[in-house]
Design a protein around this motif. Structure first.
Motif, PDB file in Angstrom:
ATOM      1  N   GLU A  94       0.822  -1.211   0.000  1.00 27.76           N
ATOM      2  CA  GLU A  94       0.000   0.000   0.000  1.00 27.76           C
ATOM      3  C   GLU A  94       0.853   1.257   0.000  1.00 27.76           C
ATOM      4  OE1 GLU A  94      -3.475   0.161   2.209  1.00 27.76           O
ATOM      5  OE2 GLU A  94      -4.113  -1.810   1.491  1.00 27.76           O
ATOM      6  N   GLU A  97       2.199   1.655  -3.485  1.00 30.40           N
ATOM      7  CA  GLU A  97       1.166   2.205  -4.371  1.00 30.40           C
ATOM      8  C   GLU A  97       1.023   3.707  -4.181  1.00 30.40           C
ATOM      9  OE1 GLU A  97      -3.478   1.429  -5.686  1.00 30.40           O
ATOM     10  OE2 GLU A  97      -2.757   0.623  -3.780  1.00 30.40           O
ATOM     11  N   HIS A 445      -2.242  -8.118  -4.230  1.00 27.10           N
ATOM     12  CA  HIS A 445      -2.174  -6.662  -4.440  1.00 27.10           C
ATOM     13  C   HIS A 445      -1.316  -6.387  -5.683  1.00 27.10           C
ATOM     14  CE1 HIS A 445      -1.521  -2.411  -3.797  1.00 27.10           C
ATOM     15  NE2 HIS A 445      -2.303  -2.419  -2.735  1.00 27.10           N
TER      16      HIS A 445
END
Length: 519
Positions: A94, A97, A445
């Protein structure tokens, strides 16, 4: 030895002074960065040099182990100072990203500065408006229609590579030497429009120069006393770097000159046999290849691109377009040669597509190579061609959990380690192409898989790369069996500009049938 120690001492003094004697307008900026860094945990170092003194002493293959150790100890992010430069290592999907997916954080990290004399402000290194303009200009050159037009060239060069490998008569050889010349031929013929025929050993000097310049660039990133230009030029590494650079720039200038001459000749012929307006309206618009796009822009809008502008893009694509692909092919052959059961599955898929036919692969065939694509993706998971990515923050980066990485920090991401994180890839050292089945990909992911980077600065040529990998590897496996002589435990992986093994990867190639020897 004494001279090198003296240069190190001089460099340390210069670095300390440059940190202490900052311009007044930078003092507040540096203080904010230091306060932000203090809130992020990480390994401690000594004043001014941070952990730079330790990294500088590492052998090539030790750097990855050190980064892995930091990632294991500090699970999400870790901060450290390296010779006055604030670094933060990201290891969570995350957070990655948030950085790579941003349209704001597109400035490459400070490590890339050592490539500036080579690639200048080409697409890899440029930022801001220049990067946006160049990306927009060059994207049409990788349109799927142009890629389809290149399949014939890919097939031709793949057959040439196959013949050269079979000429070894089943004896062990270094895979990289042949594969690199093949991928260099491909990028020159397809993107540059200039046949090079380097598989006839006509471009060995260029390939060797790239190796020397790449190695010197990485060494300069790691060994802090080489960062100062005047020190670097006094060393053997600096001399090798600039000698190699001169050869490489001459090489690309020759390619540009040849293509310009051909381009002008083709335009004259086209004008001489010009179609009527009615005929032209029924003809499909011809899309231009990479170098042609630059030359045509320069011709239509004089002074829009300088000679340096064109050369920096050609240098960038010559390097990135052949070296990354070469590494991917070598490691794929190594893994297939080490796993004969998986190699047989690839062969059976190809046999289902081609049967006994010796015909060349088509675009339709490539779309049907589903298992081979999984093999390639799993290879790029284990051995991503670009093992290290970094960005320099030009504004604060807000992360979840009220975490903030301050402006001025260099953020590092190591795909080689992300791809081996057990949170995302159970039994990460196992070669398992089924990780890339549709079902498995859905649950993962997207920012845990970064062989082509991700976000707005992802690799512009990734579709072309996958096409090239499929054509070359399928050609080799259709007509030959590959056996790895090098064992996994013999690999010593180093995160240079392109991932490499310090010990050469040796393979054997034997024909599947006697008839195929005439290919």
């Amino acid at each position: 030895m004494m001279i090198e120690i003296l240069l190190i001492l001089i460099a340390i003094i210069v670095i300390i002074l440059s940190i202490i004697v900052l311009p007044f307008e930078l003092m507040d900026y540096r203080w904010k960065t230091m306060k932000g860094m203090a809130k992020i945990h990480g390994p401690k170092g000594i004043p001014f040099l941070g952990v730079g003194w330790m990294i500088a002493r590492f052998a090539d293959e030790e750097l990855l182990y050190y980064l892995k150790e930091i990632s294991s100890q500090y699970k999400r992010i870790a901060s450290c100072w390296v010779t006055g430069v604030p670094f933060v290592l990201f290891h969570d999907a995350e957070d990655i990203e948030a950085l790579l997916g941003s349209v704001h954080h597109i400035t490459k990290g400070i490590e890339y500065v050592t490539l500036q004399p080579w690639l200048n402000d080409g697409l890899l290194l440029s930022t801001g408006d220049k990067w946006h303009q160049r990306r927009k200009l060059l994207t049409p050159a990788f349109h799927f229609k142009i890629l389809e037009n290149n399949v014939q060239s890919l097939n031709k060069n793949a057959r040439y590579l196959l013949r050269n490998m079979l000429k070894k008569g089943g004896e062990p050889f270094i895979a990289e030497e042949m594969v690199t010349l093949c991928t260099l031929d491909v990028i020159c013929e397809t993107a540059m429009g200039v046949p090079l025929n380097s598989q006839d050993n006509k471009a060995l000097e260029y390939v060797r120069a790239i190796r020397k310049v790449s190695a010197a660039s990485v060494l300069r990133m790691i060994k802090f006393w080489l960062k100062k230009e005047f020190v670097f030029r006094l060393t053997k590494y600096g001399k090798d770097f600039y000698n190699g650079l001169s050869l490489m720039h001459s090489f690309t200038e020759k390619i540009i000159k040849e293509r310009k001459e051909e381009f002008q000749s083709e335009n004259l012929k086209s004008t001489a046999s010009e179609n009527t307006e009615e005929q032209e309206s029924f003809l499909p618009k011809q899309r231009k290849a990479f170098l042609d796009s630059l030359i045509d822009l320069d011709r239509k809008y004089p002074n829009s691109l300088t000679e340096l502008d064109i050369r920096e893009e050609v240098d960038t694509f010559m390097f990135e377009g052949h070296d990354t692909t070469s590494a991917a092919i070598v490691f794929t052959l190594f893994l297939l040669g080490s796993h004969p059961d998986i190699q047989e599955k690839v062969y059976q898929e190809l046999y289902g597509i081609f049967g006994e036919s010796h015909r060349a692969a088509t675009s339709k065939d490539l779309h049907e190579m589903n298992y081979l694509e999984k093999v390639i993706k799993e290879t790029l998971r284990l051995y991503p061609s670009v093992p290290y990515i970094s960005r320099k923050l030009t504004k604060d980066l807000e992360l979840s959990g009220d975490l903030m990485v301050p402006e001025g920090v260099n953020v590092a991401i190591v795909p080689y380690l992300i791809h081996r994180d057990e949170r995302y890839y159970p039994d990460p050292e196992v070669f398992d192409p089924e990780r890339f089945s549709l079902e498995n990909c859905k649950t993962r992911h997207p920012f845990t898989y970064l062989p082509f980077s991700a976000g707005p600065r992802n690799c512009i040529g990734q579709k072309f790369a996958m096409m090239e990998l499929k054509v070359i590897i399928s050609t080799l496996i259709r007509f030959a069996k590959v056996e790895s002589v090098t064992k996994k435990e013999d690999l010593a992986i180093v995160p240079f500009l392109i991932i490499r093994s310090t010990k050469p990867i040796m393979i054997k190639v034997t024909p599947r049938t006697l008839q195929n020897q005439s290919l």
